[in-house]
Design a protein around this motif. Structure first.
Motif, short mmCIF file in Angstrom:
data_model
loop_
_atom_site.label_atom_id
_atom_site.label_comp_id
_atom_site.label_asym_id
_atom_site.label_seq_id
_atom_site.Cartn_x
_atom_site.Cartn_y
_atom_site.Cartn_z
N ASP A 97 0.70 -1.32 0.52
CA ASP A 97 -0.49 -0.12 -0.19
C ASP A 97 1.19 1.10 0.42
O ASP A 97 2.41 1.57 0.22
N THR B 182 1.09 3.79 2.05
CA THR B 182 2.26 3.87 3.75
C THR B 182 3.47 3.52 3.99
O THR B 182 4.11 2.54 4.07
N ASN C 27 8.68 1.23 0.92
CA ASN C 27 7.83 -0.11 0.04
C ASN C 27 8.28 -0.63 -1.30
O ASN C 27 8.06 -1.33 -1.59
N GLU D 213 4.73 0.80 -3.92
CA GLU D 213 3.38 1.32 -4.36
C GLU D 213 2.84 1.44 -5.52
O GLU D 213 1.74 2.40 -5.90
N GLN E 282 -3.75 3.84 1.19
CA GLN E 282 -3.34 3.04 2.51
C GLN E 282 -4.37 1.14 2.82
O GLN E 282 -4.05 0.34 3.71
N ASP E 283 -5.49 1.18 1.41
CA ASP E 283 -6.59 0.20 1.80
C ASP E 283 -5.25 -0.95 1.46
O ASP E 283 -4.23 -1.00 1.09
#
Length: 181
Positions: free
Chosen positions: A117, A119, A125, A158, A168-169
Motif C-alpha cells: 500500500d 503507507t 515500499n 506502491e 492505504q487500503d
C-alpha cells in the motif's frame, strides 16, 4: 454467481497507469488458476458466466518490460510491514503451487510481483514488495519444487495500487502472478 470463489474471483491484467479498483483473488482452486494463467485455455473458456479474458486481450507490458499474457492478483496476506506469509497466504499459495505443477502450465514462466500500500516511503515500499515477492517465490520453490528459473521476482512497491482512491487500503498489499509471454 454461486459460492465464495465466484464472489472473490476476477481475472485481469492492467498496466500501472490504468489501475482501477479491482477484486483480489482470495480463494481459487488449482484448476481455476490453471485456466486463468494458461494463455491458450484462457482465450476460449468461460466459467459459470465469468469470462476469463484471453491472452490477446490481456497482453500487457509491465514497468520492467516483461510481456505478460495473463495476470491474477492474489490476496497473499502479509502483516503490516512484513514479508512473512500468514497461514491464509500459505493456503492460497498451496493452490498456486499445485497449479504451477500442472502439465498445462509446465512450459510457462511466471512473474511473481510484490505490491504494497502507500503507507511508508517509496524506497521502503519497494524493498518490502521485493521481500514479499521473494517470500512467495521461495515458498513455491521449496514446498512445490517449482524450478526457480520459471519464476521471476519483481517489486512494484506502491506504484500499481489496485485501489488508488484508498492508497492505504490493505488490499493493495498483494502478490500478483503473471504468465510471461
Amino acid at each position: 454467481m454461486h459460492g465464495k470463489l465466484f464472489t472473490a474471483l476476477m481475472f485481469f491484467s492492467i498496466p500501472a497507469a490504468a489501475a482501477t479498483a479491482q477484486e483480489v483473488v482470495t480463494t481459487a482452486t488449482p484448476d481455476v488458476l490453471v485456466r486463468s494463467l494458461d494463455p491458450i485455455r484462457a482465450q476460449t473458456e468461460k466459467t459459470r458466466g465469468l469470462k476469463i479474458v484471453g491472452a490477446k486481450e490481456l497482453e500487457t507490458i509491465n514497468s520492467y518490460g516483461d510481456k505478460l499474457a495473463a495476470t491474477v492478483n492474489l490476496a497473499v496476506n502479509f502483516h503490516f510491514g512484513s514479508a512473512e506469509l500468514t497461514p491464509q497466504a500459505q493456503q492460497l499459495l498451496d493452490n498456486v503451487g499445485k497449479a504451477l505443477q500442472s502439465s498445462e502450465l509446465s512450459a510457462y514462466r511466471f512473474v511473481i510481483g510484490g505490491h504494497t500500500d502507500a503507507t511508508g516511503t517509496d524506497g521502503d515500499n519497494l524493498q518490502l514488495s521485493r521481500a514479499r515477492a521473494a517470500s512467495a517465490t521461495q515458498y513455491l520453490v521449496s514446498r512445490y519444487k517449482i524450478a526457480p528459473q520459471r519464476l521471476v521476482v519483481r517489486a512494484f512497491g506502491e506504484t500499481a495500487l489496485l485501489f488508488p482512491d484508498s492508497p492505504q487500503d490493505g488490499r493493495n498489499r498483494r502478490v500478483e502472478i503473471s504468465t510471461l509471454k
